[in-house]
Design a protein around this motif. Sequence first.
Motif, mmCIF file in Angstrom:
data_model
loop_
_atom_site.group_PDB
_atom_site.id
_atom_site.type_symbol
_atom_site.label_atom_id
_atom_site.label_comp_id
_atom_site.label_asym_id
_atom_site.label_seq_id
_atom_site.Cartn_x
_atom_site.Cartn_y
_atom_site.Cartn_z
ATOM 1 N N SER A 4 15.419 10.226 -6.871
ATOM 2 C CA SER A 4 15.752 11.583 -6.469
ATOM 3 C C SER A 4 15.732 11.673 -4.949
ATOM 4 O O SER A 4 14.880 11.091 -4.295
ATOM 5 N N PRO A 5 16.674 12.438 -4.381
ATOM 6 C CA PRO A 5 16.646 12.619 -2.932
ATOM 7 C C PRO A 5 15.575 13.627 -2.498
ATOM 8 O O PRO A 5 15.306 13.755 -1.315
ATOM 9 N N LEU A 6 14.965 14.332 -3.443
ATOM 10 C CA LEU A 6 13.958 15.326 -3.096
ATOM 11 C C LEU A 6 12.672 14.641 -2.635
ATOM 12 O O LEU A 6 12.121 13.796 -3.350
ATOM 13 N N PRO A 7 12.187 14.992 -1.456
ATOM 14 C CA PRO A 7 10.945 14.381 -0.952
ATOM 15 C C PRO A 7 9.761 14.607 -1.886
ATOM 16 O O PRO A 7 8.916 13.728 -2.032
ATOM 17 N N SER A 8 9.694 15.747 -2.547
ATOM 18 C CA SER A 8 8.573 16.029 -3.444
ATOM 19 C C SER A 8 8.596 15.108 -4.666
ATOM 20 O O SER A 8 7.540 14.657 -5.121
ATOM 21 N N VAL A 9 9.777 14.807 -5.171
ATOM 22 C CA VAL A 9 9.880 13.894 -6.316
ATOM 23 C C VAL A 9 9.559 12.474 -5.865
ATOM 24 O O VAL A 9 8.863 11.726 -6.569
ATOM 25 N N ALA A 12 5.841 12.228 -5.666
ATOM 26 C CA ALA A 12 5.251 12.077 -7.000
ATOM 27 C C ALA A 12 5.407 10.641 -7.506
ATOM 28 O O ALA A 12 4.479 10.075 -8.097
ATOM 29 N N GLN A 13 6.560 10.048 -7.267
ATOM 30 C CA GLN A 13 6.781 8.659 -7.683
ATOM 31 C C GLN A 13 5.881 7.699 -6.913
ATOM 32 O O GLN A 13 5.331 6.755 -7.483
ATOM 33 N N ALA A 14 5.708 7.925 -5.626
ATOM 34 C CA ALA A 14 4.849 7.062 -4.813
ATOM 35 C C ALA A 14 3.386 7.186 -5.249
ATOM 36 O O ALA A 14 2.664 6.181 -5.328
ATOM 37 N N ILE A 15 2.942 8.402 -5.536
ATOM 38 C CA ILE A 15 1.567 8.604 -5.992
ATOM 39 C C ILE A 15 1.351 7.918 -7.332
ATOM 40 O O ILE A 15 0.309 7.284 -7.551
ATOM 41 N N THR A 16 2.322 8.022 -8.204
ATOM 42 C CA THR A 16 2.224 7.361 -9.507
ATOM 43 C C THR A 16 2.080 5.847 -9.343
ATOM 44 O O THR A 16 1.245 5.214 -10.000
ATOM 45 N N ALA A 17 2.850 5.277 -8.438
ATOM 46 C CA ALA A 17 2.759 3.828 -8.183
ATOM 47 C C ALA A 17 1.392 3.472 -7.605
ATOM 48 O O ALA A 17 0.798 2.445 -7.971
ATOM 49 N N GLN A 18 0.865 4.320 -6.730
ATOM 50 C CA GLN A 18 -0.451 4.046 -6.147
ATOM 51 C C GLN A 18 -1.555 4.161 -7.195
ATOM 52 O O GLN A 18 -2.528 3.391 -7.156
ATOM 53 N N ILE A 19 -1.422 5.083 -8.109
ATOM 54 C CA ILE A 19 -2.419 5.201 -9.178
ATOM 55 C C ILE A 19 -2.400 3.946 -10.043
ATOM 56 O O ILE A 19 -3.453 3.450 -10.455
ATOM 57 N N GLU A 20 -1.231 3.415 -10.298
ATOM 58 C CA GLU A 20 -1.134 2.156 -11.052
ATOM 59 C C GLU A 20 -1.827 1.028 -10.292
ATOM 60 O O GLU A 20 -2.562 0.225 -10.878
#
Length: 129
Positions: A4-9, A12-20
């Motif tokens: 997604s081009p949306l910075p907020s999305v 969210a994707q970056a945080i999800t990867a960091q949680i993993e």
Amino acid sequence: MTDSPLPSVQLAQAITAQIEQLRQHLAQAPPHEAAQILATVLDYDTGLLGEVTNLVSTGSRFAKVHSERGVLPPEVWLALGRAANELNDVGADLHEHTGTIKQVAAPTPPSSRAATVPVASAMVIRRRR
């Protein structure tokens, strides 16, 4: 899923990867480090669990507004509200144990007396209905 081009999305994707990544570190960490990770994550005031609870609660308020406008089915709002309440209950249950986890995380100075062998405790199962 496309990027997604949306910075907020993207956030969210970056945080999800960091949680993993954090989950993988937790799985491989020695006990004192794993306890530090858990104590940080489970700290309900400043940790990940409290922030996720707040995020789901915010999502519930979003869903409420859009359910009232007919954009979302009310079941979405109810499910998010229920999830926020459950996360809050879990956080409250775990909050009473974070002190114990922090004690495991704290480095203990070497003792001059013989080390005692830790004794395993019986598991206690609590259920609330």
